[in-house]
Design an enzyme around this catalytic site. Structure first.
Site: not given
Ligand code: NAD
Length: 493
Positions: A182, A257, A291, A390
């Site tokens: 996807k 992740e 990340c 974040e």
């Protein structure tokens, strides 16, 4: 006439299902904008459950033959895909640059990383090791072999799009699974061109399927589909939680992740020039959309003022734009930009000081794009929301600490645990930090960076669910282990 770059991909970007390009069955499309100027780049198939179903059917049909293809030969075919990517590296890089707004130079480097990763996994076809060992019974062999799981559902973020595609598809396929990727809605053409190269090099139809669309509409049905045996997801912790729950309900294997709020500690004995260089790269490269980005800069009290000055001065000199002469580009979409601006404003209301940045670029050259000025903030409580969540953009917070113990405590005081870095000349501090920091990756005297293709990457706490990709460790995600015992003395039967 279309601008030259637009010839790189179709105006309407379709799915790849069973080796064919297919628009969504509903005929619906959504717009993909260029982050550097806000203009429409393409219209993208807005897939939903019925399109995911087609992809699952194609992947299921192709899977037994792919699993029966010896792993070495699967590796040869994947190697052709890598060579195809290499031959079109410039084209891929131009697409990545266009879709993300990052420079061509950075996009080219990222594509090189994806190729290196593909090469590593293509060769793993010759090394899909199991284990042979002794048996507790006489005349018996004991061994393990790796077997495919079946259909792999792969969902990715847009930040490093070609690396993210490679990171998922190569390990899934080398293990004998067929794949449904996807694509990230913000980088559809990057995934599309890999699908095209796969067809051109002769990957059997249905082995790699690519679905375009939004997360809730095209990602969720993939996660929930009973015929998808393993889900691997790279994205936010918030969505990771949803995916874990949905996949858990049917006991599917999941690799997550997720995000990070990564600390970079600068000790009083650090090479400050080197540390400043790495703080800027860690915080601002790829416009902070990593990340692994260094977003919490933890500085010893005795050098705080001096180091802050160095950072502010150098940050002011950074150039924003999409060219190779610029230091960082825009963020991926306007929603993301607005979220960051709101977070900075809220922090200011709670007493934080913005040392530099904190705004959208509105000069004539940049105002149509989604540019956030590189931002440094101080006077933030470690417990404040902006310290814990974040932001995924070019924003870093500076914290002042009195010594190593306080720095380590603050580094670990986070819901996340992905990467961490220390700058020091002391071997003792460096080793102790690497030992005690709660992170999947610890770095000394460099940046908070991701891992190399042959190394395992992943995080603790809310940065993941304990899995590691890529490296040979990813093979554990995409394969089942089977024990085999063979009685070698027929008289015992
Ligand atoms: P996101 O979680 O919003 O989206 C990621 C992907 O998930 C997209 O393809 C999206 O369409 C899909 N998605 C969204 N909702 C879904 C749902 N309900 N079901 C299934 N799929 C769904 O993340 P983002 O903002 O695009 O990416 C940034 C995040 O990714 C950051 O948190 C960043 O740290 C993380 N990230 C992690 C790594 C890593 O290796 N740990 C690498 C890159 C990015």
């Amino acid at each position: 006439m279309l601008p030259i770059e637009q010839k790189l991909f179709p105006v309407e970007i379709p799915n790849w299902i069973s080796g064919e390009e297919r628009l969504a069955q509903s005929g619906d499309l959504f717009d993909k904008l260029n982050p550097a100027n806000g203009q429409r780049l393409s219209r993208v198939a807005r897939s939903r459950a019925e399109d995911v179903q087609q992809a699952v059917t194609a992947a299921r049909q192709a899977q037994p033959a792919w699993a029966d293809t010896p792993a070495v030969q699967r590796g040869m075919l994947l190697h052709k895909l890598v060579v195809g990517m290499q031959a079109r590296q410039e084209e891929i890089a131009r697409i990545v640059a266009l879709e993300t707004g990052k420079s061509y130079k950075d996009a080219h480097g990222e594509t090189g990383g994806a190729i290196a990763l593909g090469l590593f996994y293509a060769s793993e076809g010759q090394r899909l090791y199991g284990r042979t060992t002794t048996s507790g019974t006489a005349n018996k062999y004991a061994m393990t072999v790796r077997q495919p799981i079946g259909v792999a559902g792969l969902i990715i973020a847009a930040n490093t799009p070609i690396a993210n595609v490679a990171w998922k598809i190569f390990p899934a396929m080398i293990c004998g699974n067929t794949a449904i990727l996807k694509a990230a809605e913000d980088t559809p053409a990057t995934a599309w061109i890999v699908g095209q190269i796969a067809q051109e090099v002769g990957l059997p139809p249905g082995v790699l399927n690519i679905i375009q669309g939004y997360g809730e509409e095209a990602g969720a049905p993939l996660v929930e589909h009973p015929d998808v045996g393993v889900i691997s997801f790279t994205g936010s912790t918030e969505v990771g939680r949803l995916i874990q729950r949905a996949a858990g309900a049917r006991l599917a294997r999941v690799s997550l992740e997720l995000g990070g709020k990564n600390p970079l500690v600068v000790c009083d004995d650090a090479d400050l020039d080197n540390a400043a260089k790495w703080v800027l790269l860690s915080a601002f490269s790829n416009a902070g959309q990593r990340c692994a980005s260094g977003s919490r800069i933890i500085i010893f009290d005795s050098i705080y003022e001096k180091f802050r000055e160095m950072l502010v001065e150098r940050t002011k000199m950074l150039k924003l734009g999409p060219t190779d002469d610029d230091d960082l580009g825009p963020v991926i979409n306007e929603g993301q930009l607005n979220n960051m601006l709101a977070s900075v404003e809220q922090a200011q209301q709670q007493g934080a000081t913005v040392l530099v940045g904190g705004t959208r670029l509105t000069d004539p050259e940049h105002r149509a794009g989604f540019y956030m000025t590189p931002t440094l903030i101080e006077n933030v409580d470690p417990q404040a929301e902006i310290s814990a969540c974040e932001l995924f953009g070019p924003i870093a917070i500076l914290y002042r600490v009195k010594d190593f113990d306080e720095a380590l405590r603050l580094a670990n005081d986070s819901p996340y645990g992905l990467t961490a870095c220390i700058h020091t000349r002391s071997i003792h501090r460096a080793v102790r930090f690497c030992d005690k920091v709660q992170a999947g990756v610890a770095v000394v005297n460099a940046g908070t960076y991701g891992s190399e293709p042959h190394m395992p990457f992943g995080g603790l706490k809310q940065s993941g669910n304990g899995s590691r990709e890529p490296g040979t460790e990813a093979l554990d995600i995409y394969s089942e282990l089977k024990d085999i015992y063979i009685n070698i003395d027929p008289s015992q039967l």
